[in-house]
Scaffold this active site. Structure first.
Site, short mmCIF file in Angstrom:
data_model
loop_
_atom_site.label_atom_id
_atom_site.label_comp_id
_atom_site.label_asym_id
_atom_site.label_seq_id
_atom_site.Cartn_x
_atom_site.Cartn_y
_atom_site.Cartn_z
N HIS A 14 89.81 11.36 68.13
CA HIS A 14 89.96 12.24 66.96
C HIS A 14 91.11 11.72 66.11
CE1 HIS A 14 89.13 16.42 65.26
NE2 HIS A 14 90.10 15.93 64.50
N GLU A 66 89.50 25.47 65.83
CA GLU A 66 90.83 25.13 65.34
C GLU A 66 91.33 26.26 64.45
OE1 GLU A 66 93.19 21.56 62.91
OE2 GLU A 66 91.04 21.85 62.64
#
Length: 376
Positions: free
Chosen positions: A24, A215
């Site tokens: 990521h 998130e």
């Protein structure tokens, strides 16, 4: 961006020298401040600071906002200097150089081509320009005695309506640098279900998918990523911990129960692309606290979730994968064996053929077995 040998485990092992996998890692979040200044000058973009060190600090200050929306505003500057083939190629080349210096053996770079069309480039031209830079960076690494592989994750912006078009772009370049697909951007209010047609198309074309979820939004976002997006990995995914209930904690240990979504993610070994520093900056772990020691990373790891460690945005967090591993080691007393687990988790979750993933796993094992020679 350089990484010095300053992050050591208690036994003296230099974390920077250990083999790593980066899953990521945003291209437009990984620019060297000096590069931003030079590219901005070339294309006439205003910058908030004219000194590289001060510009780097500006990013850290702006990104420590406690929410994802304000954090994302800093990308207006980085994307502004990535609107030409030259700019994209340079940034991609330096990205690979920096990953190699960070000890990364395999990295996936995610970025949104639709955000790089302001100066007339086509979607395909942007992907090709980034691939040129990647290949140049790989050559640079080889000349420096390092081996690295890089794959592109073509990203669609979830608040826009171009997901199918971007999915088709990913398919056109699959096998020519592109290894998978992602959606990113403001999460709350923009679930993966809005782009179901694109995800159906990707599934038909056998394109692996990761989705930013868990998130800035909670379980509903994660569910949509899994069941509408068919996500094989969760971008961050930290708020899966909202589906874990601590029943009691005593001298014998902590006892928890998993909700159905958390159980699904664990049982199917869906990798969590956790990014500790970024999760603090954006407030993703606000429900648990404001310090790294409050991050549910360790809870998820101890419960057997497929946890991986990532930087998210190197520039915005002033970080490296080496630094993130060091921070976690300090917070949770992780040792060399723990750090290897995180890299093996990432290797097994990489968007690569099985044989290539097995080779990565072997390279990681060999590197950690030789770790004693990395003592500072």
């Amino acid at each position: 961006m350089t990484f010095e040998n300053q992050f050591l485990l208690p036994n003296g092992v230099d974390i920077a020298a250990l083999p790593k996998i980066s899953l990521h890692d945003h291209l437009d979040g990984a620019l060297r401040p000096q590069t931003i200044l030079e590219l901005a000058d070339a294309v006439g973009v205003e910058v908030p600071e004219t000194d590289a060190d001060r510009l780097g600090q500006w990013f850290l200050t702006q990104c420590d906002a406690g929410n994802l929306v304000d954090y994302l505003k800093t990308f207006d500057l980085t994307t502004a200097v990535m609107q030409t083939e030259e700019g994209l190629t340079r940034v991609a080349r330096e990205f690979v150089q920096d990953l190699a210096a960070d000890g990364v053996l395999y990295g996936e770079v995610r970025w949104a081509p639709e955000q790089h069309l302001a100066r007339g480039l086509t979607l395909d031209q942007t992907v090709e320009a980034v691939q040129v830079g990647i290949e140049q960076g790989i050559d640079d690494a080889e000349r420096a005695g390092r081996s690295i592989q890089i794959g592109q994750l073509v990203t669609a912006m979830r608040h826009a309506d171009r997901a199918l078009e971007i999915a088709e772009l990913a398919v056109r370049h699959l096998g020519n640098g592109v290894v998978g697909f992602d959606i990113a951007g403001a999460e709350a209010g923009f679930p993966a279900s809005r782009h179901r047609v694109a995800f159906d198309f990707l599934a038909q074309e056998h394109v692996p998918v990761t989705v930013h979820a868990g998130e800035a939004d909670g379980l509903d976002s994660i569910k949509s990523a899994l069941f509408d997006g068919r996500a094989l990995r969760l971008g961050h995914g930290v708020r899966i911990a909202e589906d874990i209930t601590v029943e009691r904690s005593d001298d014998q240990g902590t006892y928890v129960s998993l909700g159905p979504t958390a159980q699904w993610v664990k049982d199917r070994e869906i990798a969590l692309e956790l990014s500790p520093s970024s999760n603090l900056q954006t407030g993703a772990i606000a429900a648990w606290g404001t310090d790294l020691a409050d991050h549910p990373f360790d809870l998820l790891y101890q419960l057997g979730f497929k946890t991986t460690v990532n930087v998210d945005n190197r520039t915005m967090s002033g970080t490296s994968l080496t630094r993130e591993l060091s921070l976690l080691s300090d917070a949770f007393a992780y040792d060399l064996d723990d750090l290897e687990v995180f890299q093996q988790n990432a290797a097994s979750a990489a968007f690569l053929p099985l044989e290539d993933r097995e080779e990565l796993a072997e390279a990681i094992s060999a590197g950690f077995e030789d770790a004693e020679r990395y003592r500072a």
